[in-house]
Design a protein around this motif. Structure first.
Motif, PDB file in Angstrom:
ATOM      1  N   ILE A 424       0.843  -1.182   0.000  1.00 19.82           N
ATOM      2  CA  ILE A 424       0.000   0.000   0.000  1.00 19.82           C
ATOM      3  C   ILE A 424       0.885   1.240   0.000  1.00 19.82           C
ATOM      4  CG2 ILE A 424      -1.903  -1.151   1.186  1.00 19.82           C
ATOM      5  CD1 ILE A 424      -1.079   0.407   3.719  1.00 19.82           C
ATOM      6  N   PHE A 425       0.406   2.276  -0.650  1.00 18.76           N
ATOM      7  CA  PHE A 425       1.047   3.588  -0.660  1.00 18.76           C
ATOM      8  C   PHE A 425      -0.028   4.582  -0.232  1.00 18.76           C
ATOM      9  CE2 PHE A 425       1.714   7.624  -2.869  1.00 18.76           C
ATOM     10  CZ  PHE A 425       3.009   7.942  -2.474  1.00 18.76           C
ATOM     11  N   GLU A 426       0.086   5.084   0.969  1.00 19.84           N
ATOM     12  CA  GLU A 426      -0.974   5.920   1.531  1.00 19.84           C
ATOM     13  C   GLU A 426      -0.403   7.117   2.273  1.00 19.84           C
ATOM     14  OE1 GLU A 426      -4.406   5.531   1.246  1.00 19.84           O
ATOM     15  OE2 GLU A 426      -3.823   4.062  -0.271  1.00 19.84           O
ATOM     16  N   ASP A 427      -1.208   8.188   2.307  1.00 27.46           N
ATOM     17  CA  ASP A 427      -0.888   9.370   3.097  1.00 27.46           C
ATOM     18  C   ASP A 427      -0.812   8.966   4.567  1.00 27.46           C
ATOM     19  OD1 ASP A 427      -1.157  11.800   4.640  1.00 27.46           O
ATOM     20  OD2 ASP A 427      -1.784  12.776   2.773  1.00 27.46           O
ATOM     21  N   LYS A 428       0.294   9.287   5.204  1.00 23.38           N
ATOM     22  CA  LYS A 428       0.496   8.851   6.580  1.00 23.38           C
ATOM     23  C   LYS A 428      -0.590   9.370   7.514  1.00 23.38           C
ATOM     24  CE  LYS A 428       3.901   8.883  10.338  1.00 23.38           C
ATOM     25  NZ  LYS A 428       5.246   9.335  10.761  1.00 23.38           N
ATOM     26  N   HIS A 429      -1.088  10.562   7.255  1.00 19.12           N
ATOM     27  CA  HIS A 429      -2.039  11.195   8.167  1.00 19.12           C
ATOM     28  C   HIS A 429      -3.485  11.113   7.671  1.00 19.12           C
ATOM     29  CE1 HIS A 429       1.384  12.630  10.428  1.00 19.12           C
ATOM     30  NE2 HIS A 429       1.888  13.153   9.321  1.00 19.12           N
ATOM     31  N   HIS A 430      -3.685  10.537   6.490  1.00 25.88           N
ATOM     32  CA  HIS A 430      -5.041  10.373   5.960  1.00 25.88           C
ATOM     33  C   HIS A 430      -5.144   9.007   5.283  1.00 25.88           C
ATOM     34  CE1 HIS A 430      -5.738  14.629   6.770  1.00 25.88           C
ATOM     35  NE2 HIS A 430      -4.648  14.911   6.070  1.00 25.88           N
ATOM     36  N   MET A 431      -4.969   7.971   6.084  1.00 24.82           N
ATOM     37  CA  MET A 431      -4.949   6.619   5.526  1.00 24.82           C
ATOM     38  C   MET A 431      -6.309   6.221   4.975  1.00 24.82           C
ATOM     39  SD  MET A 431      -1.901   5.130   5.943  1.00 24.82           S
ATOM     40  CE  MET A 431      -2.196   3.386   6.107  1.00 24.82           C
ATOM     41  N   ARG A 432      -6.321   5.724   3.753  1.00 23.30           N
ATOM     42  CA  ARG A 432      -7.546   5.158   3.190  1.00 23.30           C
ATOM     43  C   ARG A 432      -7.606   3.658   3.417  1.00 23.30           C
ATOM     44  NH1 ARG A 432      -7.533   5.999  -2.839  1.00 23.30           N
ATOM     45  NH2 ARG A 432      -5.363   5.408  -2.507  1.00 23.30           N
ATOM     46  N   ILE A 433      -6.489   3.000   3.407  1.00 17.41           N
ATOM     47  CA  ILE A 433      -6.453   1.539   3.484  1.00 17.41           C
ATOM     48  C   ILE A 433      -5.924   1.107   4.841  1.00 17.41           C
ATOM     49  CG2 ILE A 433      -5.292  -0.537   2.642  1.00 17.41           C
ATOM     50  CD1 ILE A 433      -5.576   0.454  -0.098  1.00 17.41           C
ATOM     51  N   GLN A 434      -6.662   0.246   5.488  1.00 16.35           N
ATOM     52  CA  GLN A 434      -6.154  -0.394   6.690  1.00 16.35           C
ATOM     53  C   GLN A 434      -6.139  -1.910   6.565  1.00 16.35           C
ATOM     54  OE1 GLN A 434      -8.508   1.123   9.906  1.00 16.35           O
ATOM     55  NE2 GLN A 434      -7.391   3.053  10.021  1.00 16.35           N
ATOM     56  N   PRO A 525      -8.006  10.774  -2.970  1.00 19.62           N
ATOM     57  CA  PRO A 525      -8.004  11.842  -1.958  1.00 19.62           C
ATOM     58  C   PRO A 525      -7.831  13.210  -2.598  1.00 19.62           C
ATOM     59  CG  PRO A 525      -5.952  10.601  -1.901  1.00 19.62           C
ATOM     60  CD  PRO A 525      -6.865   9.863  -2.829  1.00 19.62           C
ATOM     61  N   ALA A 526      -8.501  14.204  -2.022  1.00 20.89           N
ATOM     62  CA  ALA A 526      -8.459  15.556  -2.584  1.00 20.89           C
ATOM     63  C   ALA A 526      -7.134  16.245  -2.344  1.00 20.89           C
ATOM     64  CB  ALA A 526      -9.602  16.383  -2.003  1.00 20.89           C
ATOM     65  N   SER A 527      -6.458  15.901  -1.273  1.00 23.44           N
ATOM     66  CA  SER A 527      -5.189  16.547  -0.939  1.00 23.44           C
ATOM     67  C   SER A 527      -4.350  15.578  -0.128  1.00 23.44           C
ATOM     68  CB  SER A 527      -5.434  17.835  -0.158  1.00 23.44           C
ATOM     69  OG  SER A 527      -6.099  17.545   1.058  1.00 23.44           O
ATOM     70  N   CYS A 528      -3.139  15.997   0.239  1.00 24.89           N
ATOM     71  CA  CYS A 528      -2.263  15.120   1.008  1.00 24.89           C
ATOM     72  C   CYS A 528      -1.517  15.933   2.063  1.00 24.89           C
ATOM     73  CB  CYS A 528      -1.294  14.389   0.103  1.00 24.89           C
ATOM     74  SG  CYS A 528      -0.085  15.453  -0.702  1.00 24.89           S
ATOM     75  N   SER A 529      -1.002  15.216   3.045  1.00 27.89           N
ATOM     76  CA  SER A 529      -0.274  15.869   4.133  1.00 27.89           C
ATOM     77  C   SER A 529       1.195  16.085   3.797  1.00 27.89           C
ATOM     78  CB  SER A 529      -0.377  15.021   5.404  1.00 27.89           C
ATOM     79  OG  SER A 529       0.342  13.800   5.245  1.00 27.89           O
ATOM     80  N   GLY A 530       1.691  15.381   2.777  1.00 24.96           N
ATOM     81  CA  GLY A 530       3.091  15.529   2.378  1.00 24.96           C
ATOM     82  C   GLY A 530       3.992  14.423   2.850  1.00 24.96           C
ATOM     83  N   THR A 531       3.475  13.506   3.677  1.00 22.97           N
ATOM     84  CA  THR A 531       4.256  12.371   4.146  1.00 22.97           C
ATOM     85  C   THR A 531       3.499  11.089   3.826  1.00 22.97           C
ATOM     86  OG1 THR A 531       5.155  13.688   5.957  1.00 22.97           O
ATOM     87  CG2 THR A 531       5.404  11.312   6.125  1.00 22.97           C
TER      88      THR A 531
END
Length: 577
Positions: A424-434, A525-531
């Motif tokens: 998985i490749f996910e935004d650290k602070h806005h995870m879609r996949i668990q 996702p509409a945006s990302c946290s950068g990490t």
């Protein structure tokens, strides 16, 4: 110093010099296969051989014709040989001889500087001169004439002394050398040391300027004996090794001539199959090959492309989602067996920033405006990686699909190694996949739920469960609720059982299939946290057979006849005619 052959030895050599009816002892013409050992940038200026048998053994020298029949020119009793391109000038006697042995008898009369050559007829040559003029100075002494080195010629020397033994030049034909166990027995099973490894069969040398491409020419079964112990641990169960043998044989037959432009059929690396000869072979690996001899995998009567890899981490993948067009036998398969054995590839993770991603993509040759400002992933129905998408400051999109998605981050200097398609490749602070798993074995619990149902527990039955907290082992029981993946993202779904015992999900979970979690329709996702985090399991491309899965199935008592169709959909095991 070359020893004069005894009369008995000469008689034996005369027999070996004639065309041999047993030239196909290594296998029929259709069964012979050429494996490139050193070629291209790794082609050799010289190549040494050592007969494994040792004293009393030697080599036949000659060439393979267009029908892969070995044309035996003569016998060299030396154990150590060195092959090089012809680079020296010699004196050649006028006479042409009928056989190697006739020429050898004459050469012996001229001392250790004389040897036999073949250029369509047998010749006697003398000396090793650096120039044509030096050879010409000696020509009259020997009653011959000077010859220059040939751009298509080969020289064989004794490795330890450098003594010239034989030269071969047949207008561009490749030189072949075949080990002999004993003068009076068949050559089948003879082995040769080459660069620290032992090999069955013959060696073929193809000249390209001042270097040699070296190929090992063996029967298909001998080739498979040199693949199995390197593609799979020799200590694994016999049924797993049989599975590997059938896959290796099928892959070889289906990919013959893959490297024909380079003068051989297959290479000896992971680009084809790892083939390092007989060093690691054991009684068990040889038994696996022998007990599946000639067996291959087919689909609708045609050989399949029997691709395989180490570990899939829980699910294999459709071929079109990784490499190329859809193949009906390379379908995604949920794999619960890998969890039953130690794969060594159960948990790997990395963290990186938009700045890291920008630099990696630039290192990949992408022209990026400003920097990467957004990134996200899409997934296949099987829960494997489908596509990575990156957007720069100008809105330009960079997409990496299939296998390219697996390899994009594996750039020197960043210490990232994405091992398989199951990550998985996910935004650290806005995870879609668990989680990528199925919920099964719902059982009644305690406590009332709406609609007269009861809260229950559920078994997440997958070999590896990808969660926000990292990879978890399959078989975890979740009380009352479990994380499932829906088109709207993750929800902790309440697991309920009705009074009658029928199980189900609470209304807000809305799985795409009853009880199945799918990642294929996640919202971007509409945006990302950068990490970002990368988490995964497995090792390889995830298409076809899992080697660790085969090991686990064998440990559970499954046979190779059961393992193969589990990973290759709709196939049969046939025997080559």
């Amino acid at each position: 110093m070359r020893r004069k052959l005894s009369l008995l030895m000469l008689c034996a050599v005369l027999l070996l010099s004639l065309p041999q009816p047993s030239a196909r002892a290594l296998g029929s013409a259709e069964d012979l296969i050429r494996i490139g050992l050193y070629y291209g940038d790794e082609a050799l200026p010289s190549a040494n051989l050592q007969n494994v048998t040792g004293a009393g053994a030697g080599y036949q020298v000659g060439w393979f014709d267009g029908n892969d029949i070995f044309n035996n020119l003569g016998f060299l009793p030396e154990v150590y040989l060195t092959m090089t391109p012809d680079t020296s000038c010699q004196v050649q006697l006028d006479q042409q001889f009928f056989s190697y042995d006739e020429a050898r008898l004459i050469a012996d009369q001229y001392g250790t500087d004389a040897f036999v050559a073949y250029d369509g007829g047998f010749r006697v040559r003398i000396g090793n001169f650096s120039s044509y003029y030096d050879a010409a100075d000696y020509a009259a002494m020997y009653g011959g004439y000077a010859i220059e080195s040939s751009l298509s010629g080969y020289t064989i020397r004794e490795t330890n002394t450098g003594e010239f033994l034989f030269e071969f030049d047949l207008g561009g034909a490749s030189l072949a050398v075949r080990p002999v166990i004993d003068l009076f027995v068949e050559n089948e099973g003879a082995e040769t040391w080459f660069k620290g490894r032992k090999y069955y069969g013959s060696f073929e040398y193809t000249r390209s300027g001042s270097v040699l491409t070296v190929a090992n020419v063996v029967s298909m079964e001998e080739y498979v004996r040199g693949v199995v112990p390197y593609e799979m641990s020799p200590s694994w169960p016999l049924e797993a090794l049989k599975t590997q043998a059938v896959c290796a044989r099928t892959y070889a037959y289906a990919n013959l001539h893959k490297h024909s432009r380079q003068g051989f059929d297959l290479c000896n690396t992971t680009e084809c199959q790892v083939y390092f000869g007989t060093n690691a072979a054991t009684e068990l690996t040889d038994r696996a090959v022998a007990e599946t001899a000639g067996q291959v995998i087919t689909y609708n009567g045609e050989l399949i492309d029997a691709v395989y890899y180490a570990s899939n981490g829980g699910a294999s993948e459709n071929s079109e989602n990784v490499w190329y067009n859809a193949l009906p036998y390379l379908r995604a398969v949920r794999d619960d067996f890998e969890a039953l054995t130690n794969t060594a590839y159960t948990d790997w993770s990395y963290e990186l920033t938009l700045s890291d991603i920008t630099n990696i993509l630039r290192d990949r040759g992408n022209s990026i405006s400003g920097s990467i400002v957004h990134a996200y992933a899409t997934y296949t129905d099987a829960g494997n990686m489908s596509c990575l998408t990156f957007l720069d400051a100008s809105g330009k999109k960079f997409e990496y699909e299939g296998e390219r998605a697996r390899s994009v981050f594996n750039v020197d200097g960043y210490r990232i190694n994405v091992r398989s398609q199951r990550f998985i490749f996910e935004d650290k602070h806005h995870m879609r996949i668990q989680s990528n798993a199925e919920i099964t074995n719902v059982s009644a619990g305690s406590g009332a739920a709406p609609g007269g149902a009861q809260y229950g527990t559920a078994l997440v039955a997958a070999s590896r469960v990808l969660t926000a907290g990292g990879l978890q082992m399959g078989g975890i029981r979740y009380p009352a609720s479990a994380p499932i993946l829906t088109a709207d993202g993750i929800e902790n779904a309440e697991i309920v059982t009705t009074i009658s015992g029928a199980s189900g999900f609470s209304a807000n979970t809305a799985p795409t299939e009853p009880g199945r979690i799918s990642a294929a329709s996640l919202k971007i996702p509409a945006s990302c946290s950068g990490t970002f985090v990368i988490r995964g399991s497995g090792n390889g491309h995830n298409v076809g057979l899992s080697q660790y899965g085969a090991k686990a199935m064998a440990e559970q008592g499954y046979t190779y006849q059961q393992i193969i169709p589990y990973y290759y959909t709709g196939v049969l095991i046939d025997t080559m005619q």
